[in-house]
Design an enzyme around this catalytic site. Structure first.
Site, PDB file in Angstrom:
ATOM      1  CG  ASN A  91      -2.215  -0.774   0.936  1.00 27.80           C
ATOM      2  OD1 ASN A  91      -3.040  -0.326   0.161  1.00 27.80           O
ATOM      3  ND2 ASN A  91      -2.340  -1.934   1.539  1.00 27.80           N
ATOM      4  CD  GLU A 122      -6.013  -3.533   1.310  1.00 30.33           C
ATOM      5  OE1 GLU A 122      -5.118  -2.938   1.938  1.00 30.33           O
ATOM      6  OE2 GLU A 122      -6.264  -4.732   1.496  1.00 30.33           O
ATOM      7  CG  ASN A 141      -5.883   1.398   9.460  1.00 32.81           C
ATOM      8  OD1 ASN A 141      -4.772   1.079   9.011  1.00 32.81           O
ATOM      9  ND2 ASN A 141      -6.734   0.495   9.936  1.00 32.81           N
ATOM     10  CG  ASP A 175     -10.057  -2.194  12.278  1.00 35.46           C
ATOM     11  OD1 ASP A 175      -9.089  -1.548  11.844  1.00 35.46           O
ATOM     12  OD2 ASP A 175     -10.000  -3.404  12.534  1.00 35.46           O
ATOM     13  CG  HIS A 192      -9.988  -3.249   8.144  1.00 36.54           C
ATOM     14  ND1 HIS A 192      -9.180  -3.838   9.095  1.00 36.54           N
ATOM     15  CD2 HIS A 192     -11.035  -4.098   7.964  1.00 36.54           C
ATOM     16  CE1 HIS A 192      -9.724  -4.986   9.476  1.00 36.54           C
ATOM     17  NE2 HIS A 192     -10.851  -5.166   8.809  1.00 36.54           N
TER      18      HIS A 192
HETATM   19  C1  GRF Z   1      -3.367  -4.522   3.924  1.00 35.96           C
HETATM   20  O1  GRF Z   1      -4.251  -5.551   3.594  1.00 35.96           O
HETATM   21  C2  GRF Z   1      -4.074  -3.486   4.760  1.00 35.96           C
HETATM   22  O2  GRF Z   1      -5.438  -3.384   4.489  1.00 35.96           O
HETATM   23  C3  GRF Z   1      -3.878  -4.014   6.156  1.00 35.96           C
HETATM   24  O3  GRF Z   1      -2.597  -4.578   6.160  1.00 35.96           O
HETATM   25  C4  GRF Z   1      -2.233  -4.977   4.833  1.00 35.96           C
HETATM   26  C5  GRF Z   1      -0.933  -4.329   4.519  1.00 35.96           C
HETATM   27  O4  GRF Z   1      -0.378  -4.808   3.328  1.00 35.96           O
HETATM   28  N1  GRF Z   1      -4.102  -2.970   7.140  1.00 35.96           N
HETATM   29  P1  GRF Z   1       0.895  -4.078   2.695  1.00 35.96           P
HETATM   30  O5  GRF Z   1       2.015  -4.134   3.730  1.00 35.96           O
HETATM   31  O6  GRF Z   1       0.509  -2.686   2.356  1.00 35.96           O
HETATM   32  O7  GRF Z   1       1.235  -4.891   1.482  1.00 35.96           O
END
Ligand code: GRF
Length: 209
Positions: free
Chosen positions: A13, A179, A107, A150, A109
């Site tokens: 992300n 995401e 955040n 959350d 999720h």
């Molecule tokens: C993601 O699925 C996010 O929604 C959750 O943790 C994961 C992080 O993945 N909070 P990355 O480290 O960004 O690949």
């Protein structure tokens, strides 16, 4: 805005945010810091590759929560951070830091909150719970951070279909793709000053024409 991204894991992300900045899709945003509690986090490598300053705050390096809080506040101030995005950060952010960034900390999720959220529901466990419940839709949520897990006001959400043949891994992979699109979009709304928090809800103003 000067953004800090907190990440404990691979940081895909975080990478999507870096890419959005580089593409010019987050025009008013500067990546000022990457914070991790894990020295081995892939996110730190990504930061180094892109010359983004990093800070590693290991839980075991601070004997008291107050010291951890002070260290976090200090590093955020040093880097003049005015907005925080949690992206797979596996440690609870201390209340004083949440308060200092009230309405300026989000955040992501991997479910459609308020379903499948809360303490203990993170990573693969979320997708396992989704499959066990037999729901047809899941998705991703970007929400403001409050003092619980959350539960902060929801900024944006996007649904993802649950397929019959899904495993937690295949579902996680598809949700993650969503995401990666959703998080930069949500941050852009803040950067453009279009987010208004009204009690427990968030109102998004139309783009300036
Ligand atoms: C993601 O699925 C996010 O929604 C959750 O943790 C994961 C992080 O993945 N909070 P990355 O480290 O960004 O690949």
């Amino acid at each position: 805005m000067r953004l800090a991204v907190f990440a404990s894991g691979g940081g895909s992300n975080f990478q999507s945010i870096i890419d959005a900045v580089q593409r010019g899709d987050l025009p008013q945003t500067e990546l000022g810091l990457c914070v991790s509690n894990k020295p081995q986090a892939g996110a730190l490598q990504r930061a180094a590759t892109h010359n983004i300053p990093t800070a590693v705050l290991r839980a075991d390096a601070f004997d008291a929560e107050a010291a951890y809080t002070d260290a976090l506040l200090d590093v955020l101030q040093t880097h003049r951070i005015d907005f925080v995005a949690l992206a797979g950060y596996m440690r609870k952010v201390p209340s004083a830091v949440v308060a200092a960034y009230a309405d300026r900390m989000v955040n992501i999720h991997p479910s459609l909150l308020p379903a499948f959220g809360g303490q203990g529901l993170y990573g693969r466990r979320v997708h396992k719970a989704v499959l066990a419940a037999g729901v047809r839709w899941t998705g991703a949520t970007v929400h403001l951070v409050d003092d619980d897990y959350d539960t902060g006001p929801i900024v944006v959400q996007e649904p993802v279909i649950v397929e019959q043949a899904d495993t937690p891994e295949t579902l996680a992979a598809r949700v993650l793709q969503t995401e990666h699109r959703l998080y930069p979009q949500a941050l852009r709304l803040f950067a453009e000053g279009r987010v208004r928090i009204v009690g427990r809800t968030v109102q998004i103003a139309p783009p300036a024409s």
